[in-house]
Motif scaffolding. Structure first.
Motif, PDB file in Angstrom:
ATOM      1  N   GLU A  35       0.804  -1.221   0.000  1.00  0.00           N
ATOM      2  CA  GLU A  35       0.000   0.000   0.000  1.00  0.00           C
ATOM      3  C   GLU A  35       0.842   1.278   0.000  1.00  0.00           C
ATOM      4  OE1 GLU A  35      -3.599   1.931   2.590  1.00  0.00           O
ATOM      5  OE2 GLU A  35      -3.502  -0.248   2.425  1.00  0.00           O
ATOM      6  N   GLN A  36       1.946   1.320   0.760  1.00  0.00           N
ATOM      7  CA  GLN A  36       2.774   2.528   0.813  1.00  0.00           C
ATOM      8  C   GLN A  36       3.408   2.830  -0.537  1.00  0.00           C
ATOM      9  OE1 GLN A  36       5.388   1.821   4.137  1.00  0.00           O
ATOM     10  NE2 GLN A  36       4.112   3.085   5.473  1.00  0.00           N
ATOM     11  N   SER A  37       3.966   1.822  -1.183  1.00  0.00           N
ATOM     12  CA  SER A  37       4.562   2.029  -2.504  1.00  0.00           C
ATOM     13  C   SER A  37       3.500   2.381  -3.529  1.00  0.00           C
ATOM     14  CB  SER A  37       5.313   0.774  -2.949  1.00  0.00           C
ATOM     15  OG  SER A  37       6.430   0.560  -2.119  1.00  0.00           O
ATOM     16  N   ALA A  38       2.344   1.736  -3.431  1.00  0.00           N
ATOM     17  CA  ALA A  38       1.254   2.007  -4.367  1.00  0.00           C
ATOM     18  C   ALA A  38       0.796   3.463  -4.279  1.00  0.00           C
ATOM     19  CB  ALA A  38       0.080   1.069  -4.103  1.00  0.00           C
ATOM     20  N   ALA A  39       0.785   4.002  -3.060  1.00  0.00           N
ATOM     21  CA  ALA A  39       0.349   5.388  -2.875  1.00  0.00           C
ATOM     22  C   ALA A  39       1.278   6.380  -3.568  1.00  0.00           C
ATOM     23  CB  ALA A  39       0.251   5.707  -1.387  1.00  0.00           C
ATOM     24  N   LEU A  40       2.542   6.034  -3.730  1.00  0.00           N
ATOM     25  CA  LEU A  40       3.510   6.927  -4.366  1.00  0.00           C
ATOM     26  C   LEU A  40       3.650   6.693  -5.870  1.00  0.00           C
ATOM     27  CD1 LEU A  40       6.313   6.696  -1.650  1.00  0.00           C
ATOM     28  CD2 LEU A  40       4.614   8.518  -1.957  1.00  0.00           C
ATOM     29  N   TYR A  41       3.130   5.588  -6.360  1.00  0.00           N
ATOM     30  CA  TYR A  41       3.334   5.199  -7.760  1.00  0.00           C
ATOM     31  C   TYR A  41       2.760   6.245  -8.710  1.00  0.00           C
ATOM     32  CZ  TYR A  41       3.622   2.274 -11.890  1.00  0.00           C
ATOM     33  OH  TYR A  41       3.928   1.782 -13.125  1.00  0.00           O
ATOM     34  N   ALA A  42       3.526   6.574  -9.734  1.00  0.00           N
ATOM     35  CA  ALA A  42       3.112   7.518 -10.784  1.00  0.00           C
ATOM     36  C   ALA A  42       2.553   8.804 -10.179  1.00  0.00           C
ATOM     37  CB  ALA A  42       2.103   6.871 -11.721  1.00  0.00           C
ATOM     38  N   ALA A  43       3.302   9.359  -9.237  1.00  0.00           N
ATOM     39  CA  ALA A  43       2.955  10.640  -8.615  1.00  0.00           C
ATOM     40  C   ALA A  43       1.590  10.592  -7.928  1.00  0.00           C
ATOM     41  CB  ALA A  43       3.002  11.776  -9.637  1.00  0.00           C
ATOM     42  N   GLY A  44       1.267   9.456  -7.317  1.00  0.00           N
ATOM     43  CA  GLY A  44       0.011   9.339  -6.584  1.00  0.00           C
ATOM     44  C   GLY A  44      -1.215   9.172  -7.468  1.00  0.00           C
ATOM     45  N   LEU A  45      -1.021   8.686  -8.660  1.00  0.00           N
ATOM     46  CA  LEU A  45      -2.106   8.550  -9.636  1.00  0.00           C
ATOM     47  C   LEU A  45      -3.337   7.855  -9.072  1.00  0.00           C
ATOM     48  CD1 LEU A  45      -3.207   8.617 -12.567  1.00  0.00           C
ATOM     49  CD2 LEU A  45      -1.948   6.506 -12.970  1.00  0.00           C
ATOM     50  N   PHE A  46      -3.148   6.841  -8.238  1.00  0.00           N
ATOM     51  CA  PHE A  46      -4.277   6.041  -7.784  1.00  0.00           C
ATOM     52  C   PHE A  46      -4.814   6.460  -6.424  1.00  0.00           C
ATOM     53  CE2 PHE A  46      -1.709   3.500 -10.703  1.00  0.00           C
ATOM     54  CZ  PHE A  46      -2.633   3.382 -11.719  1.00  0.00           C
ATOM     55  N   THR A  47      -4.250   7.497  -5.825  1.00  0.00           N
ATOM     56  CA  THR A  47      -4.728   7.952  -4.520  1.00  0.00           C
ATOM     57  C   THR A  47      -5.270   9.369  -4.551  1.00  0.00           C
ATOM     58  OG1 THR A  47      -2.506   8.697  -3.931  1.00  0.00           O
ATOM     59  CG2 THR A  47      -3.142   6.469  -3.248  1.00  0.00           C
ATOM     60  N   GLU A  48      -5.027  10.122  -5.611  1.00  0.00           N
ATOM     61  CA  GLU A  48      -5.463  11.516  -5.683  1.00  0.00           C
ATOM     62  C   GLU A  48      -6.520  11.694  -6.763  1.00  0.00           C
ATOM     63  OE1 GLU A  48      -2.092  14.023  -6.393  1.00  0.00           O
ATOM     64  OE2 GLU A  48      -0.884  12.996  -4.885  1.00  0.00           O
ATOM     65  N   ASP A  49      -7.371  12.674  -6.569  1.00  0.00           N
ATOM     66  CA  ASP A  49      -8.335  13.045  -7.599  1.00  0.00           C
ATOM     67  C   ASP A  49      -7.597  13.937  -8.599  1.00  0.00           C
ATOM     68  OD1 ASP A  49     -11.412  15.019  -7.643  1.00  0.00           O
ATOM     69  OD2 ASP A  49     -10.455  13.786  -9.158  1.00  0.00           O
ATOM     70  N   ARG A  50      -7.238  13.388  -9.728  1.00  0.00           N
ATOM     71  CA  ARG A  50      -6.361  14.077 -10.672  1.00  0.00           C
ATOM     72  C   ARG A  50      -7.068  15.172 -11.481  1.00  0.00           C
ATOM     73  NH1 ARG A  50      -1.067  12.536  -9.929  1.00  0.00           N
ATOM     74  NH2 ARG A  50      -0.635  12.659 -12.118  1.00  0.00           N
ATOM     75  N   ARG A  51      -8.355  15.045 -11.716  1.00  0.00           N
ATOM     76  CA  ARG A  51      -9.126  15.995 -12.526  1.00  0.00           C
ATOM     77  C   ARG A  51      -8.440  16.318 -13.861  1.00  0.00           C
ATOM     78  NH1 ARG A  51     -10.384  18.233  -7.339  1.00  0.00           N
ATOM     79  NH2 ARG A  51     -12.584  17.961  -6.967  1.00  0.00           N
ATOM     80  N   ARG A  52      -7.926  15.272 -14.486  1.00  0.00           N
ATOM     81  CA  ARG A  52      -7.304  15.417 -15.802  1.00  0.00           C
ATOM     82  C   ARG A  52      -7.876  14.345 -16.698  1.00  0.00           C
ATOM     83  NH1 ARG A  52      -0.927  16.194 -15.341  1.00  0.00           N
ATOM     84  NH2 ARG A  52      -0.802  17.408 -13.468  1.00  0.00           N
TER      85      ARG A  52
END
Length: 135
Positions: A35-52
């Motif tokens: 989970e910790q590594s996943a949260a940082l992967y691709a600049a947080g792609l899967f944990t943040e609302d990217r709105r892109r």
């Protein structure tokens, strides 16, 4: 010789669904790297609302997916769309492809964000056509 534009449409088993990132991505990445590594992967792609913009395809028959999404941190001077693949049933990989980049500091200079996004989508669709030959 036919060009890539003359290739057949995507296999019918792949459905486009761009409304939000599928939970499958987070689950697969956590299973693979924690989970910790996943949260940082691709600049947080899967944990943040990217709105892109994102483009996403899902194959329920194989429980597989393909994603085109920004993979760089918003503060970087050059932005890039990545292509990510969740193969049938398990796993997670980044598809190595041509760089689909743009510069937010020069929004009208080619390639623009839209041009980079469309190029990444075209490459992702070609990947799906080839991938279906192996599953």
């Amino acid at each position: 010789m036919p060009s890539w534009q003359d290739q057949p449409q995507l296999p019918a088993t792949w459905q486009r669904c761009d409304t939000g990132i599928l939970p499958l991505w987070w689950e697969r990445l956590c299973a693979q790297s924690g989970e910790q590594s996943a949260a940082l992967y691709a600049a947080g792609l899967f944990t943040e609302d990217r709105r892109r913009p994102i483009a996403q395809w899902y194959n329920p028959a194989f429980n597989a997916a393909l994603l085109v999404a920004p993979e760089t941190s918003p503060e970087w001077p050059v932005q890039r769309f990545g292509i990510f693949y969740a193969p049938p049933e398990t796993g997670f990989v980044r598809v190595h492809s041509a760089p689909h980049e743009w510069s937010p500091r020069q929004p009208r200079k080619s390639p623009t964000e839209k041009e980079a996004f469309l190029a990444a989508i075209a490459e992702a669709e070609r990947f799906l056509q080839v991938e279906m030959d192996f599953v």
